[in-house]
Design a protein around this motif. Structure first.
Motif, PDB file in Angstrom:
ATOM      1  N   LEU A 252       0.797  -1.270  -0.101  1.00 53.41           N
ATOM      2  CA  LEU A 252      -0.053  -0.129   0.143  1.00 53.41           C
ATOM      3  C   LEU A 252       1.078   1.305  -0.135  1.00 53.41           C
ATOM      4  O   LEU A 252       0.497   2.490  -0.581  1.00 53.41           O
ATOM      5  N   HIS A 253       1.973   1.180   0.764  1.00 50.15           N
ATOM      6  CA  HIS A 253       2.956   2.442   0.684  1.00 50.15           C
ATOM      7  C   HIS A 253       3.528   2.882  -0.348  1.00 50.15           C
ATOM      8  O   HIS A 253       4.104   3.836  -0.664  1.00 50.15           O
ATOM      9  N   ASN A 254       3.447   1.902  -1.684  1.00 52.80           N
ATOM     10  CA  ASN A 254       3.873   2.240  -3.100  1.00 52.80           C
ATOM     11  C   ASN A 254       2.893   2.879  -3.870  1.00 52.80           C
ATOM     12  O   ASN A 254       3.259   3.311  -4.798  1.00 52.80           O
ATOM     13  N   HIS A 255       1.570   2.808  -3.587  1.00 57.19           N
ATOM     14  CA  HIS A 255       0.870   3.243  -4.582  1.00 57.19           C
ATOM     15  C   HIS A 255       0.822   4.596  -4.724  1.00 57.19           C
ATOM     16  O   HIS A 255       0.620   5.155  -5.921  1.00 57.19           O
ATOM     17  N   ALA A 256       1.022   5.611  -3.739  1.00 55.24           N
ATOM     18  CA  ALA A 256       0.969   6.851  -3.911  1.00 55.24           C
ATOM     19  C   ALA A 256       2.304   7.173  -4.793  1.00 55.24           C
ATOM     20  O   ALA A 256       2.284   8.224  -5.802  1.00 55.24           O
ATOM     21  N   LEU A 257       3.428   6.562  -4.560  1.00 52.45           N
ATOM     22  CA  LEU A 257       4.685   6.665  -5.518  1.00 52.45           C
ATOM     23  C   LEU A 257       4.324   6.252  -7.012  1.00 52.45           C
ATOM     24  O   LEU A 257       5.033   6.847  -7.556  1.00 52.45           O
ATOM     25  N   ILE A 258       3.581   5.334  -7.075  1.00 53.99           N
ATOM     26  CA  ILE A 258       3.153   4.721  -8.541  1.00 53.99           C
ATOM     27  C   ILE A 258       2.465   5.995  -9.036  1.00 53.99           C
ATOM     28  O   ILE A 258       2.885   6.099 -10.296  1.00 53.99           O
ATOM     29  N   VAL A 259       1.432   6.330  -8.622  1.00 54.04           N
ATOM     30  CA  VAL A 259       0.748   7.542  -9.102  1.00 54.04           C
ATOM     31  C   VAL A 259       1.656   8.633  -9.614  1.00 54.04           C
ATOM     32  O   VAL A 259       1.589   9.091 -10.465  1.00 54.04           O
ATOM     33  N   GLY A 260       2.501   8.994  -8.436  1.00 51.81           N
ATOM     34  CA  GLY A 260       3.509  10.162  -8.561  1.00 51.81           C
ATOM     35  C   GLY A 260       4.430   9.799  -9.796  1.00 51.81           C
ATOM     36  O   GLY A 260       4.654  10.788 -10.604  1.00 51.81           O
ATOM     37  N   LEU A 261       4.790   8.682  -9.912  1.00 53.58           N
ATOM     38  CA  LEU A 261       5.800   8.209 -10.896  1.00 53.58           C
ATOM     39  C   LEU A 261       5.278   8.674 -12.365  1.00 53.58           C
ATOM     40  O   LEU A 261       5.685   9.074 -13.364  1.00 53.58           O
ATOM     41  N   ILE A 262       3.927   7.941 -12.348  1.00 56.06           N
ATOM     42  CA  ILE A 262       3.399   7.929 -13.825  1.00 56.06           C
ATOM     43  C   ILE A 262       2.995   9.511 -14.160  1.00 56.06           C
ATOM     44  O   ILE A 262       3.330   9.670 -15.437  1.00 56.06           O
ATOM     45  N   ILE A 263       2.431  10.349 -13.457  1.00 54.35           N
ATOM     46  CA  ILE A 263       2.325  11.735 -13.546  1.00 54.35           C
ATOM     47  C   ILE A 263       3.630  12.361 -14.004  1.00 54.35           C
ATOM     48  O   ILE A 263       3.805  13.034 -14.783  1.00 54.35           O
TER      49      ILE A 263
ATOM     50  N   MET B 156       0.279   3.454   8.747  1.00 49.44           N
ATOM     51  CA  MET B 156       0.739   1.900   8.051  1.00 49.44           C
ATOM     52  C   MET B 156       1.936   1.461   9.229  1.00 49.44           C
ATOM     53  O   MET B 156       1.838   0.333   9.383  1.00 49.44           O
ATOM     54  N   ILE B 157       2.257   2.374   9.956  1.00 47.16           N
ATOM     55  CA  ILE B 157       3.270   2.003  10.704  1.00 47.16           C
ATOM     56  C   ILE B 157       2.910   1.795  12.387  1.00 47.16           C
ATOM     57  O   ILE B 157       3.133   0.733  12.876  1.00 47.16           O
ATOM     58  N   PHE B 158       1.940   2.646  12.703  1.00 45.82           N
ATOM     59  CA  PHE B 158       1.506   2.557  13.939  1.00 45.82           C
ATOM     60  C   PHE B 158       0.188   2.186  13.978  1.00 45.82           C
ATOM     61  O   PHE B 158      -0.361   1.973  15.395  1.00 45.82           O
TER      62      PHE B 158
ATOM     63  N   LEU C 285      -1.420 -10.440  12.428  1.00 39.43           N
ATOM     64  CA  LEU C 285      -2.649  -9.800  13.335  1.00 39.43           C
ATOM     65  C   LEU C 285      -3.925 -10.734  13.070  1.00 39.43           C
ATOM     66  O   LEU C 285      -3.911 -11.239  11.792  1.00 39.43           O
ATOM     67  N   GLN C 286      -4.687 -10.511  13.934  1.00 37.04           N
ATOM     68  CA  GLN C 286      -6.006 -11.236  13.720  1.00 37.04           C
ATOM     69  C   GLN C 286      -6.719 -10.366  12.646  1.00 37.04           C
ATOM     70  O   GLN C 286      -7.040  -9.424  12.738  1.00 37.04           O
ATOM     71  N   GLN C 287      -7.067 -11.329  11.630  1.00 36.06           N
ATOM     72  CA  GLN C 287      -7.773 -10.671  10.334  1.00 36.06           C
ATOM     73  C   GLN C 287      -9.205 -10.817  10.366  1.00 36.06           C
ATOM     74  O   GLN C 287      -9.713 -12.030  10.834  1.00 36.06           O
ATOM     75  N   PRO C 288     -10.134 -10.094   9.966  1.00 41.73           N
ATOM     76  CA  PRO C 288     -11.515 -10.677   9.749  1.00 41.73           C
ATOM     77  C   PRO C 288     -11.671 -11.809   8.849  1.00 41.73           C
ATOM     78  O   PRO C 288     -11.032 -11.810   7.983  1.00 41.73           O
ATOM     79  N   THR C 289     -12.616 -12.393   9.228  1.00 38.99           N
ATOM     80  CA  THR C 289     -12.969 -13.794   8.265  1.00 38.99           C
ATOM     81  C   THR C 289     -13.227 -13.185   6.712  1.00 38.99           C
ATOM     82  O   THR C 289     -13.876 -12.391   6.358  1.00 38.99           O
ATOM     83  N   GLY C 290     -12.522 -14.145   5.812  1.00 38.98           N
ATOM     84  CA  GLY C 290     -12.807 -14.074   4.632  1.00 38.98           C
ATOM     85  C   GLY C 290     -11.829 -12.822   3.980  1.00 38.98           C
ATOM     86  O   GLY C 290     -11.835 -12.856   2.926  1.00 38.98           O
ATOM     87  N   GLN C 291     -10.714 -12.442   4.803  1.00 47.30           N
ATOM     88  CA  GLN C 291      -9.780 -11.262   4.216  1.00 47.30           C
ATOM     89  C   GLN C 291      -8.641 -11.870   4.079  1.00 47.30           C
ATOM     90  O   GLN C 291      -8.139 -12.652   4.927  1.00 47.30           O
ATOM     91  N   THR C 292      -7.874 -11.799   3.028  1.00 46.21           N
ATOM     92  CA  THR C 292      -6.569 -12.227   2.641  1.00 46.21           C
ATOM     93  C   THR C 292      -5.823 -11.288   3.237  1.00 46.21           C
ATOM     94  O   THR C 292      -5.871 -10.143   3.317  1.00 46.21           O
ATOM     95  N   PRO C 293      -4.466 -11.682   3.563  1.00 45.61           N
ATOM     96  CA  PRO C 293      -3.336 -10.913   4.007  1.00 45.61           C
ATOM     97  C   PRO C 293      -3.181  -9.784   3.147  1.00 45.61           C
ATOM     98  O   PRO C 293      -3.102  -9.926   1.618  1.00 45.61           O
ATOM     99  N   ILE C 294      -2.672  -8.814   3.549  1.00 43.21           N
ATOM    100  CA  ILE C 294      -2.452  -7.461   2.771  1.00 43.21           C
ATOM    101  C   ILE C 294      -1.059  -6.965   3.140  1.00 43.21           C
ATOM    102  O   ILE C 294      -0.542  -7.139   4.113  1.00 43.21           O
ATOM    103  N   THR C 295      -0.410  -6.097   2.108  1.00 41.06           N
ATOM    104  CA  THR C 295       0.855  -5.770   2.539  1.00 41.06           C
ATOM    105  C   THR C 295       0.631  -4.180   2.731  1.00 41.06           C
ATOM    106  O   THR C 295       0.407  -3.313   2.099  1.00 41.06           O
ATOM    107  N   ALA C 296       1.051  -3.787   4.257  1.00 39.00           N
ATOM    108  CA  ALA C 296       0.857  -2.405   4.591  1.00 39.00           C
ATOM    109  C   ALA C 296       2.014  -1.973   5.260  1.00 39.00           C
ATOM    110  O   ALA C 296       1.984  -0.540   5.503  1.00 39.00           O
ATOM    111  N   ASN C 297       2.950  -2.451   5.278  1.00 42.20           N
ATOM    112  CA  ASN C 297       4.187  -1.832   5.676  1.00 42.20           C
ATOM    113  C   ASN C 297       5.629  -2.556   5.194  1.00 42.20           C
ATOM    114  O   ASN C 297       5.618  -3.141   4.448  1.00 42.20           O
ATOM    115  N   ILE C 298       6.768  -2.269   5.876  1.00 42.72           N
ATOM    116  CA  ILE C 298       7.813  -2.760   5.272  1.00 42.72           C
ATOM    117  C   ILE C 298       8.497  -3.755   6.038  1.00 42.72           C
ATOM    118  O   ILE C 298       8.376  -3.815   7.393  1.00 42.72           O
ATOM    119  N   ALA C 299       9.470  -4.704   5.575  1.00 45.78           N
ATOM    120  CA  ALA C 299      10.202  -5.437   6.202  1.00 45.78           C
ATOM    121  C   ALA C 299      11.152  -5.136   6.766  1.00 45.78           C
ATOM    122  O   ALA C 299      11.779  -4.099   6.151  1.00 45.78           O
TER     123      ALA C 299
END
Length: 324
Positions: free
Chosen positions: A64-75, A132-134, A310-324
Motif C-alpha cells: 500500500l505504501h507504494n501506491h502513491a509513489l506509483i501514481v506520482g511516477l506515472i504523472i 501504516m506503521i502505528f 494480526l488477527q484478520q477479519p473472516t474472509g480477508q486475505t493478507p495485505i501488505t501495509a508496511n515494510i520488512a
C-alpha cells in the motif's frame, strides 16, 4: 475545449529567453540545454526502471505504501516525456516546436498538473505512513482500504487533473501567445484573480507544511517508540522507509517551497520584479523536482511485508501495509 486560436494574438519576434518574465541570461542557453537533456534522460531511464519493478513485482505492487509513489511516477513520467522535450527544443532553437495555441495550453497543463500533484501526493504519503506503521489494523478491512487509502490518492490526483483542465481549456480568456517562450508565455486569465493566491497557498504552502509536519512527527514517533515501546515497533524495520520519505521531502523544501513563498510575497506587495535574481534560478531548477523524484525511490528500501501476524477479519486475505 475553448477556441483560443480565434481570440489570440501571436508574437513571432525573437526575444530574450525568460522565465516568468525574468531574464535568464545569467545561465547560458547551451548550458541550460545540456543540463536539462542529461537530467531528463537519466530521470526517464530511472522512472521506467522503478515503475517496471513496482508494477510487475507482485509484492511491491501490493504494498500500500507504494501506491502513491506509483501514481506520482506515472504523472511525473508524462512531464519527462511531453513537457521537458518541448522545453529542450525551445532552449536549443529559441522557438517553440509546434506553434499551435492548443498545444501551448496542453504543454502548460501537463507542467502544472505534475508540479501540483507531486507535492500533494508526498504530503498524503507523509500522513499515511503514520497509519501504516502505528495502526496497521486499520487497513485489514477492504472498506477501510478504500476509504483511507485508495480514495484519498484518487482525489488528490483527480482533483488537480480536472481543475487545471477546466482552467486551461474551458475558461474563456483573451490570450497572447509568444512562440519564443516556454509554454508560449501562456497563462490562464484565472491567475489574474484571487485564485492565484489561493493556488499558491493551497498547492504550495499547505502541501509543504503537511510534508514537514507529518514527516517530523513520524520520525519523533518512531524514535520514541524505539526507546519506550521497543517491542511494538522495531526501528530497524522502519528506518529505511523514514529515510526514503525524508529524501523525497528534501526535494520539495530545497526546490519548491522557497519559490512558493517568493511568489506569494510578490503577489502581496505587487512588485513582480522583487527577488528576480533568486526567481531566475529557482524557476529554472524547479524542474529538478521532476528529475530527482524517481531517484529518491529505493526499491530495496520499500519491500513490503505481509500483515499475517494480526488477527484478520473472516474472509480477508493478507495485505501488505508496511515494510520488512
Amino acid at each position: 475545449m475553448s477556441n483560443t486560436s480565434s481570440n489570440s494574438n501571436v508574437l513571432t519576434t525573437v526575444t530574450v529567453p525568460t522565465y516568468s518574465g525574468t531574464s535568464v541570461n545569467e545561465i547560458p542557453l547551451i548550458r541550460r540545454f545540456w543540463m536539462y537533456l542529461i537530467s531528463n534522460c537519466a530521470s526517464f531511464i530511472c522512472s521506467v526502471f522503478v515503475l517496471y519493478y513496482l508494477l510487475f513485482d507482485k509484492n511491491l505492487r501490493r504494498g500500500l505504501h507504494n501506491h502513491a509513489l506509483i501514481v506520482g511516477l506515472i504523472i511525473n513520467l508524462f512531464a519527462l516525456v511531453l513537457d521537458i522535450p518541448l522545453v529542450l527544443y525551445r532552449l536549443y532553437y529559441g522557438i517553440v516546436l509546434i506553434q499551435v495555441p492548443f498545444i501551448c495550453q496542453l504543454w502548460k497543463y501537463i507542467d502544472t498538473v505534475s508540479y501540483t500533484v507531486l507535492p500533494k501526493l508526498v504530503g498524503w504519503a507523509s500522513l499515511e505512513r503514520h497509519i501504516m506503521i502505528f495502526n496497521e489494523r486499520r487497513f485489514l478491512r477492504s472498506k477501510n482500504r478504500i476509504l483511507f487509502h485508495y480514495i484519498p490518492i484518487g482525489v488528490v490526483a483527480g482533483y488537480h487533473i480536472l481543475l487545471y483542465m477546466i482552467i486551461d481549456f474551458f475558461v474563456p480568456c483573451q490570450n497572447t501567445f509568444d512562440y519564443t517562450q516556454n509554454y508560449c508565455a501562456y497563462q490562464s486569465c484565472v491567475y489574474q484573480t484571487a485564485y492565484a493566491i489561493y493556488e499558491l497557498s493551497t498547492n504550495g504552502v499547505f502541501s509543504s507544511v503537511c510534508i514537514a509536519f507529518f514527516s517530523i512527527a513520524l520520525i519523533v514517533r518512531v524514535i520514541y517508540r524505539r526507546y519506550r515501546i521497543h517491542r511494538h515497533v522495531d526501528w530497524h524495520k522502519h528506518r529505511k522507509l523514514t529515510l526514503q520519505l525524508l529524501f523525497i521531502v528534501s526535494i520539495f523544501y530545497i526546490l519548491y517551497f522557497p519559490l512558493i513563498i517568493l511568489g506569494i510575497w510578490r503577489y502581496i506587495i505587487g512588485i513582480k520584479s522583487f527577488g528576480s535574481q533568486y526567481y531566475v534560478y529557482g524557476s529554472f531548477f524547479s524542474d529538478y523536482i521532476n528529475f530527482l523524484f524517481p531517484f529518491r525511490i529505493k526499491l530495496s528500501a520499500i519491500a513490503p511485508r505481509t500483515v499475517n501476524n494480526l488477527q484478520q477479519p473472516t474472509g480477508q486475505t493478507p495485505i501488505t501495509a508496511n515494510i520488512a
